[in-house]
Design a protein around this motif. Structure first.
Motif, PDB file in Angstrom:
ATOM      1  N   ASN A  65       0.828  -1.201   0.000  1.00 19.86           N
ATOM      2  CA  ASN A  65       0.000   0.000   0.000  1.00 19.86           C
ATOM      3  C   ASN A  65       0.872   1.264   0.000  1.00 19.86           C
ATOM      4  OD1 ASN A  65      -2.936   0.657   0.104  1.00 19.86           O
ATOM      5  ND2 ASN A  65      -2.300   1.861   1.891  1.00 19.86           N
ATOM      6  N   SER A  66       2.101   1.127   0.522  1.00 20.80           N
ATOM      7  CA  SER A  66       2.994   2.289   0.640  1.00 20.80           C
ATOM      8  C   SER A  66       3.610   2.706  -0.689  1.00 20.80           C
ATOM      9  CB  SER A  66       4.115   1.975   1.637  1.00 20.80           C
ATOM     10  OG  SER A  66       5.041   1.040   1.094  1.00 20.80           O
ATOM     11  N   GLY A 119      -6.876   6.368   1.319  1.00 25.42           N
ATOM     12  CA  GLY A 119      -5.626   5.762   1.782  1.00 25.42           C
ATOM     13  C   GLY A 119      -5.512   4.278   1.527  1.00 25.42           C
ATOM     14  N   GLU A 120      -6.519   3.658   0.891  1.00 29.68           N
ATOM     15  CA  GLU A 120      -6.492   2.220   0.597  1.00 29.68           C
ATOM     16  C   GLU A 120      -6.283   2.028  -0.901  1.00 29.68           C
ATOM     17  OE1 GLU A 120      -5.998  -1.262   0.366  1.00 29.68           O
ATOM     18  OE2 GLU A 120      -6.582  -0.824   2.435  1.00 29.68           O
ATOM     19  N   TYR A 121      -5.068   1.567  -1.278  1.00 33.95           N
ATOM     20  CA  TYR A 121      -4.715   1.474  -2.697  1.00 33.95           C
ATOM     21  C   TYR A 121      -4.599   0.031  -3.201  1.00 33.95           C
ATOM     22  CZ  TYR A 121      -3.273   6.133  -1.221  1.00 33.95           C
ATOM     23  OH  TYR A 121      -3.240   7.388  -0.674  1.00 33.95           O
ATOM     24  N   ILE A 122      -4.792  -0.928  -2.315  1.00 33.51           N
ATOM     25  CA  ILE A 122      -4.677  -2.339  -2.705  1.00 33.51           C
ATOM     26  C   ILE A 122      -6.065  -2.954  -2.859  1.00 33.51           C
ATOM     27  CG2 ILE A 122      -3.703  -4.591  -2.124  1.00 33.51           C
ATOM     28  CD1 ILE A 122      -1.640  -2.414  -2.735  1.00 33.51           C
ATOM     29  N   ASN A 123      -6.817  -2.967  -1.783  1.00 34.23           N
ATOM     30  CA  ASN A 123      -8.166  -3.546  -1.813  1.00 34.23           C
ATOM     31  C   ASN A 123      -9.183  -2.439  -2.097  1.00 34.23           C
ATOM     32  OD1 ASN A 123      -7.137  -6.136  -1.021  1.00 34.23           O
ATOM     33  ND2 ASN A 123      -6.990  -5.343   1.079  1.00 34.23           N
ATOM     34  N   ILE A 124      -9.176  -1.958  -3.313  1.00 33.15           N
ATOM     35  CA  ILE A 124     -10.040  -0.827  -3.653  1.00 33.15           C
ATOM     36  C   ILE A 124     -11.451  -1.304  -3.991  1.00 33.15           C
ATOM     37  CG2 ILE A 124      -8.068   0.515  -4.476  1.00 33.15           C
ATOM     38  CD1 ILE A 124      -8.998  -0.031  -7.320  1.00 33.15           C
ATOM     39  N   GLN A 158      15.871   3.435  -3.061  1.00 28.67           N
ATOM     40  CA  GLN A 158      15.339   3.522  -4.418  1.00 28.67           C
ATOM     41  C   GLN A 158      14.531   2.277  -4.803  1.00 28.67           C
ATOM     42  OE1 GLN A 158      15.601   6.419  -5.908  1.00 28.67           O
ATOM     43  NE2 GLN A 158      16.943   7.170  -4.285  1.00 28.67           N
ATOM     44  N   ASP A 159      14.153   1.488  -3.827  1.00 29.84           N
ATOM     45  CA  ASP A 159      13.427   0.230  -4.041  1.00 29.84           C
ATOM     46  C   ASP A 159      11.927   0.472  -3.976  1.00 29.84           C
ATOM     47  OD1 ASP A 159      12.460  -2.392  -3.999  1.00 29.84           O
ATOM     48  OD2 ASP A 159      12.857  -2.611  -1.849  1.00 29.84           O
ATOM     49  N   ILE A 160      11.216   0.092  -5.049  1.00 28.88           N
ATOM     50  CA  ILE A 160       9.755   0.195  -5.030  1.00 28.88           C
ATOM     51  C   ILE A 160       9.094  -1.168  -4.850  1.00 28.88           C
ATOM     52  CG2 ILE A 160       9.320  -0.031  -7.526  1.00 28.88           C
ATOM     53  CD1 ILE A 160       7.259   2.228  -7.246  1.00 28.88           C
ATOM     54  N   ILE A 161       9.891  -2.244  -4.757  1.00 29.05           N
ATOM     55  CA  ILE A 161       9.313  -3.560  -4.468  1.00 29.05           C
ATOM     56  C   ILE A 161       8.838  -3.598  -3.022  1.00 29.05           C
ATOM     57  CG2 ILE A 161       9.761  -6.036  -4.330  1.00 29.05           C
ATOM     58  CD1 ILE A 161      11.817  -5.739  -6.523  1.00 29.05           C
ATOM     59  N   VAL A 162       9.718  -3.232  -2.098  1.00 30.28           N
ATOM     60  CA  VAL A 162       9.349  -3.066  -0.690  1.00 30.28           C
ATOM     61  C   VAL A 162       9.854  -1.688  -0.269  1.00 30.28           C
ATOM     62  CG1 VAL A 162       9.507  -3.985   1.648  1.00 30.28           C
ATOM     63  CG2 VAL A 162       9.594  -5.555  -0.296  1.00 30.28           C
ATOM     64  N   VAL A 190       9.090   3.392   2.927  1.00 30.69           N
ATOM     65  CA  VAL A 190       7.930   4.058   3.532  1.00 30.69           C
ATOM     66  C   VAL A 190       7.079   3.055   4.309  1.00 30.69           C
ATOM     67  CG1 VAL A 190       5.841   5.396   3.064  1.00 30.69           C
ATOM     68  CG2 VAL A 190       7.906   5.785   1.698  1.00 30.69           C
ATOM     69  N   GLY A 191       6.815   1.904   3.707  1.00 28.64           N
ATOM     70  CA  GLY A 191       6.035   0.876   4.385  1.00 28.64           C
ATOM     71  C   GLY A 191       6.779   0.283   5.564  1.00 28.64           C
ATOM     72  N   THR A 192       8.094   0.127   5.411  1.00 26.78           N
ATOM     73  CA  THR A 192       8.902  -0.409   6.507  1.00 26.78           C
ATOM     74  C   THR A 192       8.827   0.504   7.720  1.00 26.78           C
ATOM     75  OG1 THR A 192      10.395  -1.470   4.922  1.00 26.78           O
ATOM     76  CG2 THR A 192      11.225  -1.149   7.156  1.00 26.78           C
ATOM     77  N   LEU A 193       8.945   1.816   7.487  1.00 25.63           N
ATOM     78  CA  LEU A 193       8.820   2.764   8.598  1.00 25.63           C
ATOM     79  C   LEU A 193       7.433   2.720   9.234  1.00 25.63           C
ATOM     80  CD1 LEU A 193      10.774   5.852   7.233  1.00 25.63           C
ATOM     81  CD2 LEU A 193      11.330   4.520   9.276  1.00 25.63           C
TER      82      LEU A 193
END
Length: 490
Positions: free
Chosen positions: A234-235, A260-265, A407-411, A414-417
């Protein structure tokens, strides 16, 4: 969801049938529950190896039907005192050799002079074996040179894989008792963000009930880790906004329309659907491992059916187009500087060479063909988030290092934080730069609770597997952290 799960069971059953046929075809003989060999030279490397390499198999499971292959490299500094690290490459199904040769091990390919028929190895001066003893484990079963003697034993999953890792480590330490006193860390990256915390929990549980041998577990390390399936993916929208991959207007619109929900839309939410379509249009042609590097056109191929069912869980690279190029007698004209993915071709040629397998003491008949990342595992993706495992371990006194190539968009970092923030730890040292050779190498923040100690660090201009892109900086980072120094110390 019920249809998807049914399809998964069918596909897994087909995989097991194929594995049964494969095991029946090859006369696999298990030579004891364990075997090990000291390797002094390797094809492609000039002279004797300047470090101590051991390879071998450890049998686990009922009747030792699972034979896990490993590469063990002693610390080049002080093997008696330096930490012992169990390294688990992601995927699931990516070989430990991938982590060894492309990320943190003491060998790498010489891309300037190597060819399909002649791969040359170089010494990597930024190997983590400069500061630690490392076991590179081919796990789960079916990965790399690991194999099973029964087709049923190939069936595995997140929790079973972690339990198998623990049993491997128990047996390995029984035959290497001199390392029992060394501080022990479990480490990995990418999909290992799911399996590493579960493995640490297994070790912790065994220690608490007195299972021998007791392990000197001190903590764990995770690089660009898949941790919470929903949070991490989602991040990607916010990450894309921060990196100027999407406009301010699109980001603000998506936040409002999608809430704010971009996966289960909600498929009936036309405004949100339109925003997500534009988002995908803006990011579809990027190199997802490192957004600043060129996308490799030869790797643009569809994922196999199993991965489509879990598009956000299986993080292995798609080797389909690589296999199409295996018969080429020369490299494409834009190799090697234009496309990093070409680097991965060499491991397949090197590891499938019979002289190499003889040197590594690979058991004949145990593997039809070695793959850097095995896409056909009979694997049960049962843990969608390992965050609860982090919470369970917070009161055990362990140290944790989490690092992300920025520079990683796989993981995305932002989501890790976000999931780290959900642990409700106290910030001991706020966000600040860390340096290598006087240059900013990334940014770090240090968290602490009563018994828990977690360091997060970004690695500037690094991609999905940070040490592959910034080996010198990552060695400095892990050296400081293992020495109980702040990452920002110099």
């Amino acid at each position: 969801m019920a249809i998807s799960r049914s399809l998964i069971h069918i596909i897994n059953a087909l995989h097991l049938l194929l594995l049964h046929l494969a095991v029946s075809q090859y006369n696999i003989v298990t030579v004891g529950s364990q075997s090990s060999n000291i390797i002094r030279s390797l094809p492609g490397f000039s002279g004797n190896l300047p470090f101590k390499l051991e390879t071998g198999y450890v049998g686990v499971g009922d009747g030792d039907e699972i034979q896990l292959f490993y590469y063990f490299i002693e610390s080049e500094r002080n093997p008696e005192e330096d930490p012992l690290v169990l390294w688990l490459t992601g995927g699931p199904g990516c070989s430990a050799f991938s982590g060894l040769i492309y990320e943190i091990g003491p060998l790498t390919f010489d891309y300037e002079i190597s060819s399909w028929n002649s791969t040359t190895l170089l010494y990597n001066p930024y190997s983590w074996t400069k500061v630690a003893n490392i076991i590179f484990l081919d796990a789960p079963v079916g990965t790399g040179f690991s194999y099973a003697t029964t087709w049923q034993a190939y069936y595995t999953g997140d929790r079973l894989s972690a339990a198998t890792n623990y049993n491997f480590l128990r047996k390995w330490l029984m035959t290497h008792p001199k390392f029992l006193k060394n501080p022990l860390y479990v480490a990995g990256d990418s999909f290992s963000g799911i399996v590493v915390p579960i493995t640490v929990q297994e070790i912790n549980n065994g220690n608490e009930v007195g299972v021998e041998p007791l392990m000197n577990l001190k903590g764990y390390m995770l690089g660009n880790p898949l941790t919470d399936e929903h949070v991490d993916h989602n991040s990607k929208v916010e990450f894309s906004y921060r990196k100027a991959l999407i406009s301010d207007q699109l980001y603000e619109s998506a936040k409002i329309n999608c809430k704010g929900e971009y996966i289960n839309i909600d498929i009936e939410n036309a405004l949100c659907r339109k925003d997500i379509e534009i988002f995908h249009e803006c990011t579809a042609n990027l190199s997802i491992s490192h957004i600043l590097e060129p996308q490799c056109p030869v790797t643009a191929s569809p994922r196999p059916a199993l991965l489509k069912l879990h598009p956000s869980r299986a993080l292995i690279e798609d080797d389909h187009s690589i296999n199409l190029l295996l018969s080429l007698s020369h490299l494409p004209n834009d190799h090697p500087s234009m496309c990093r993915d070409f680097h991965y071709f060499y491991s397949g040629y090197w590891a499938n060479d019979q002289t190499v397998q003889n040197a590594l003491q690979i058991r004949k008949g145990s593997k039809e063909r070695w793959s850097r990342c095995n896409r056909t595992l009979a694997y049960n993706f049962e843990v969608s988030s390992s965050t609860d495992y982090h919470r369970n371990l917070m009161n055990k006194g362990y140290r944790v290092l989490v690092y992300s190539g920025d520079q990683d968009i796989i993981v995305p970092y932002v989501g890790t934080l976000e999931w780290i923030g959900a642990l409700n730890l106290t910030v001991a040292h706020a966000w600040k730069p860390w340096f290598v050779d006087g240059q900013v190498a990334g940014y770090t923040v240090h968290y602490r609770s009563k018994k828990h100690d977690l360091t997060f660090a970004t690695v500037k201009d690094a991609g999905h597997t940070a040490p592959e892109y910034k080996p010198k900086e990552c060695l400095a980072m892990v050296d400081r952290w293992l020495a109980h120094k702040p990452v920002y110390s110099q």
